[in-house]
Scaffold this active site. Structure first.
Site, PDB file in Angstrom:
ATOM      1  N   GLY A   1       0.791  -1.232   0.023  1.00 24.72           N
ATOM      2  CA  GLY A   1      -0.049  -0.041   0.103  1.00 24.72           C
ATOM      3  C   GLY A   1       0.996   1.189   0.145  1.00 24.72           C
TER       4      GLY A   1
ATOM      5  N   GLY B   1      -0.946   7.705   1.243  1.00 24.14           N
ATOM      6  CA  GLY B   1      -1.354   7.600   2.667  1.00 24.14           C
ATOM      7  C   GLY B   1       0.000   7.277   3.425  1.00 24.14           C
TER       8      GLY B   1
ATOM      9  N   ARG C   1      -1.023  -1.485  -6.363  1.00 26.46           N
ATOM     10  CA  ARG C   1      -1.480  -1.920  -7.702  1.00 26.46           C
ATOM     11  C   ARG C   1      -1.222  -0.292  -8.683  1.00 26.46           C
ATOM     12  NH1 ARG C   1      -7.431  -2.335  -5.954  1.00 26.46           N
ATOM     13  NH2 ARG C   1      -6.764  -0.462  -4.960  1.00 26.46           N
ATOM     14  N   ARG C   2      -0.937   0.619  -8.404  1.00 28.52           N
ATOM     15  CA  ARG C   2      -0.725   1.960  -9.199  1.00 28.52           C
ATOM     16  C   ARG C   2       0.789   2.234  -9.579  1.00 28.52           C
ATOM     17  NH1 ARG C   2      -4.648   6.089  -6.353  1.00 28.52           N
ATOM     18  NH2 ARG C   2      -3.967   4.651  -4.593  1.00 28.52           N
TER      19      ARG C   2
ATOM     20  N   ASP D   1      -1.388  -6.970  -6.590  1.00 26.61           N
ATOM     21  CA  ASP D   1      -2.608  -6.790  -6.068  1.00 26.61           C
ATOM     22  C   ASP D   1      -2.607  -7.914  -4.835  1.00 26.61           C
ATOM     23  OD1 ASP D   1      -5.105  -7.173  -5.311  1.00 26.61           O
ATOM     24  OD2 ASP D   1      -5.940  -6.809  -7.305  1.00 26.61           O
TER      25      ASP D   1
ATOM     26  N   SER E   1      -6.315  -1.061  13.185  1.00 25.96           N
ATOM     27  CA  SER E   1      -7.103   0.052  13.176  1.00 25.96           C
ATOM     28  C   SER E   1      -7.557   0.347  14.564  1.00 25.96           C
ATOM     29  CB  SER E   1      -8.347   0.187  12.111  1.00 25.96           C
ATOM     30  OG  SER E   1      -8.978   1.336  12.433  1.00 25.96           O
TER      31      SER E   1
ATOM     32  N   TYR F   1     -15.910  -3.671   7.778  1.00 23.27           N
ATOM     33  CA  TYR F   1     -14.565  -3.122   7.852  1.00 23.27           C
ATOM     34  C   TYR F   1     -13.867  -3.307   9.169  1.00 23.27           C
ATOM     35  CZ  TYR F   1     -10.500   0.081   8.095  1.00 23.27           C
ATOM     36  OH  TYR F   1      -9.270   0.772   8.340  1.00 23.27           O
TER      37      TYR F   1
ATOM     38  N   VAL G   1      -6.763   9.312  10.212  1.00 21.43           N
ATOM     39  CA  VAL G   1      -5.633   9.714   9.565  1.00 21.43           C
ATOM     40  C   VAL G   1      -6.176  10.326   8.194  1.00 21.43           C
ATOM     41  CG1 VAL G   1      -3.319   9.247   8.669  1.00 21.43           C
ATOM     42  CG2 VAL G   1      -4.417   7.718  10.477  1.00 21.43           C
TER      43      VAL G   1
ATOM     44  N   THR H   1      -5.962  10.722   4.663  1.00 17.05           N
ATOM     45  CA  THR H   1      -5.248  10.135   3.547  1.00 17.05           C
ATOM     46  C   THR H   1      -6.497  10.088   2.333  1.00 17.05           C
ATOM     47  OG1 THR H   1      -5.782   7.940   4.246  1.00 17.05           O
ATOM     48  CG2 THR H   1      -3.764   8.581   5.020  1.00 17.05           C
TER      49      THR H   1
HETATM   50  P1  NDP Z   1      -4.977   5.124   1.130  1.00 20.78           P
HETATM   51  O1  NDP Z   1      -6.176   4.780   0.507  1.00 20.78           O
HETATM   52  O2  NDP Z   1      -4.441   6.418   1.209  1.00 20.78           O
HETATM   53  O3  NDP Z   1      -4.034   3.949   0.855  1.00 20.78           O
HETATM   54  C1  NDP Z   1      -4.260   2.652   0.769  1.00 20.78           C
HETATM   55  C2  NDP Z   1      -3.170   1.955   0.160  1.00 20.78           C
HETATM   56  O4  NDP Z   1      -3.357   0.678   0.056  1.00 20.78           O
HETATM   57  C3  NDP Z   1      -2.732   2.465  -1.421  1.00 20.78           C
HETATM   58  O5  NDP Z   1      -1.465   2.547  -1.465  1.00 20.78           O
HETATM   59  C4  NDP Z   1      -3.498   1.388  -2.269  1.00 20.78           C
HETATM   60  O6  NDP Z   1      -2.659   1.240  -3.443  1.00 20.78           O
HETATM   61  C5  NDP Z   1      -3.213   0.134  -1.353  1.00 20.78           C
HETATM   62  N1  NDP Z   1      -3.992  -1.080  -1.635  1.00 20.78           N
HETATM   63  C6  NDP Z   1      -5.370  -1.062  -1.722  1.00 20.78           C
HETATM   64  N2  NDP Z   1      -5.865  -2.204  -2.238  1.00 20.78           N
HETATM   65  C7  NDP Z   1      -4.777  -2.779  -2.687  1.00 20.78           C
HETATM   66  C8  NDP Z   1      -4.639  -4.273  -3.210  1.00 20.78           C
HETATM   67  N3  NDP Z   1      -5.725  -5.056  -3.485  1.00 20.78           N
HETATM   68  N4  NDP Z   1      -3.260  -4.371  -3.517  1.00 20.78           N
HETATM   69  C9  NDP Z   1      -2.484  -3.644  -3.154  1.00 20.78           C
HETATM   70  N5  NDP Z   1      -2.378  -2.681  -2.520  1.00 20.78           N
HETATM   71  C10 NDP Z   1      -3.471  -2.247  -2.326  1.00 20.78           C
HETATM   72  O7  NDP Z   1      -5.359   4.706   2.808  1.00 20.78           O
HETATM   73  P2  NDP Z   1      -4.408   4.856   4.161  1.00 20.78           P
HETATM   74  O8  NDP Z   1      -3.008   5.034   3.961  1.00 20.78           O
HETATM   75  O9  NDP Z   1      -5.228   5.572   5.326  1.00 20.78           O
HETATM   76  O10 NDP Z   1      -4.715   3.264   4.577  1.00 20.78           O
HETATM   77  C11 NDP Z   1      -3.439   2.451   4.966  1.00 20.78           C
HETATM   78  C12 NDP Z   1      -3.916   1.596   5.849  1.00 20.78           C
HETATM   79  O11 NDP Z   1      -4.121   2.029   7.273  1.00 20.78           O
HETATM   80  C13 NDP Z   1      -5.104   0.529   5.667  1.00 20.78           C
HETATM   81  O12 NDP Z   1      -4.890  -0.756   6.103  1.00 20.78           O
HETATM   82  C14 NDP Z   1      -6.378   0.997   6.613  1.00 20.78           C
HETATM   83  O13 NDP Z   1      -7.136   0.314   6.869  1.00 20.78           O
HETATM   84  C15 NDP Z   1      -5.309   1.604   7.624  1.00 20.78           C
HETATM   85  N6  NDP Z   1      -6.221   2.732   8.414  1.00 20.78           N
HETATM   86  C16 NDP Z   1      -6.367   3.833   7.770  1.00 20.78           C
HETATM   87  C17 NDP Z   1      -6.878   4.718   8.784  1.00 20.78           C
HETATM   88  C18 NDP Z   1      -7.484   6.489   8.359  1.00 20.78           C
HETATM   89  O14 NDP Z   1      -8.115   7.000   9.036  1.00 20.78           O
HETATM   90  N7  NDP Z   1      -6.656   6.545   7.049  1.00 20.78           N
HETATM   91  C19 NDP Z   1      -7.237   4.728  10.271  1.00 20.78           C
HETATM   92  C20 NDP Z   1      -6.772   3.212  10.596  1.00 20.78           C
HETATM   93  C21 NDP Z   1      -6.129   2.360   9.784  1.00 20.78           C
HETATM   94  P3  NDP Z   1      -3.297   0.831  -4.857  1.00 20.78           P
HETATM   95  O15 NDP Z   1      -4.670   1.565  -5.011  1.00 20.78           O
HETATM   96  O16 NDP Z   1      -2.340   1.599  -5.727  1.00 20.78           O
HETATM   97  O17 NDP Z   1      -3.075  -0.702  -4.959  1.00 20.78           O
HETATM   98  C1  8X3 Z   2      -9.958   3.732   9.818  1.00 21.07           C
HETATM   99  C2  8X3 Z   2     -10.700   4.276  10.961  1.00 21.07           C
HETATM  100  O1  8X3 Z   2     -12.671   5.086  12.482  1.00 21.07           O
HETATM  101  O2  8X3 Z   2     -12.598   5.441  10.013  1.00 21.07           O
HETATM  102  O3  8X3 Z   2      -9.519   2.463  10.235  1.00 21.07           O
HETATM  103  O4  8X3 Z   2     -12.753   3.253  10.710  1.00 21.07           O
HETATM  104  S1  8X3 Z   2     -12.106   4.684  11.152  1.00 21.07           S
END
Ligand code: NDP
Ligand code: 8X3
Length: 252
Positions: free
Chosen positions: A11, A15, A36-37, A58, A138, A151, A184, A186
């Site tokens: 990922g 973010g 993926r991107r 992926d 999370s 989720y 967060v 993102t």
């Molecule tokens: P973003 O959407 O900014 O980033 C998510 C990342 O995951 C991207 O780089 C995306 O890349 C990658 N991703 C998604 N699906 C796939 C896939 N099938 N294969 C490979 N890569 C994948 O979100 P965040 O940075 O916020 O999220 C990162 C992690 O933090 C997640 O696990 C999320 O659940 C967790 N989290 C986030 C919180 C928040 O408030 N933002 C709070 C708590 C936890 P691409 O699309 O290029 O594949």
């Molecule tokens: C992401 C935080 O509270 O939006 O894991 O589910 S919340």
């Protein structure tokens, strides 16, 4: 963290993952940035060709993950630190009207994807008697909120996997940790609301959310403790959050 350590961040195109790549680079690590991107990863790599390796995969596709991680160029292994970060939420509706495809995306990415990557990386760590897996959970894995059943269930599963993985590798020298972020800012909410920018912005309205770099700081801290210290888990909130949906929104 000694220089020349190899860190795999999933990922990494956005973010928290992208911020982790940058934070580990500051530590002198070389980072395999997976997502993926591919175009996003190429941007991240630009000017850092020796220290960033973009890997397009992926995490839901076990064969894709295996091909990508077994075909790494010379010098890009073994993997010392794995940050299982790739993940998403899809939808905020009640479960009775949810789109089942959204359930699949969340379960396949957040749970199966984490297992697919760990399944490739962990055996080598155990064999070498060294390595560190850091799973991004999370606060949503610690409690549930309306519209978040699936989720939250995936993140609760991550917490169980983290604990079980730590027990399974006990005695091998491999560390297993989990970092649980609160809100967060993102692309997370934009993805969750299928590109609806207003709904995404409303999540962070009236409070200062965490930045991705705040979580990356914690991930690097977890990864850089002395050899005998394991940070089992860490929960990180922004100032104005005290739980899922428990936020103080200040008038601006
Ligand atoms: P973003 O959407 O900014 O980033 C998510 C990342 O995951 C991207 O780089 C995306 O890349 C990658 N991703 C998604 N699906 C796939 C896939 N099938 N294969 C490979 N890569 C994948 O979100 P965040 O940075 O916020 O999220 C990162 C992690 O933090 C997640 O696990 C999320 O659940 C967790 N989290 C986030 C919180 C928040 O408030 N933002 C709070 C708590 C936890 P691409 O699309 O290029 O594949
Ligand atoms: C992401 C935080 O509270 O939006 O894991 O589910 S919340």
């Amino acid at each position: 963290m000694h220089t020349d350590q190899v860190v795999l961040v999933t990922g990494a195109s956005s973010g928290i993952g992208r911020a982790c790549v940058k934070a580990f680079l500051v530590q002198g690590a070389r980072v395999i940035a997976a997502a993926r991107r591919g175009e996003r990863l190429a941007e991240l790599q630009a000017g850092r060709e020796d220290s960033v390796l973009p890997v397009t995969m992926d995490v839901r596709d076990r064969a894709d993950v295996r091909a990508a991680l077994t075909g790494l160029p010379d010098g890009w292994g073994p993997i010392d630190v794995l940050v299982n970060n790739a993940g998403l939420a899809a939808g905020r509706g009640p479960i009775q009207t949810d789109d089942p495809d959204d359930w699949d995306r969340m379960i396949d990415t957040n749970v199966r994807g984490l297992l697919n990557v760990s399944g490739c990386v962990l055996p080598g760590m155990v064999e070498r008697g060294a390595g560190h897996v850091i799973n991004i959970g999370s606060n949503a894995g610690r409690e549930v909120y309306p519209g978040g059943a699936v989720y939250c269930a995936t993140k609760a599963a991550v917490e169980r996997i983290t604990r079980g993985m730590r027990m399974d590798v006990l005695g091998s020298g491999v560390k297993v940790s989990q970092v649980d972020p609160g809100l967060v800012e993102t692309e997370f909410s934009l993805v969750r609301f299928d590109g609806d920018a207003d709904s995404a912005a409303a999540v962070y309205e009236g409070l200062e959310p965490l930045a991705a770099s705040d979580i990356a700081d914690v991930v690097v801290w977890v990864a850089t403790r002395p050899p005998h210290v394991v940070i089992a888990d860490v929960l990180v909130y922004p100032l104005d959050q005290a739980g899922s949906g428990k936020v103080a929104r200040r008038p601006r």
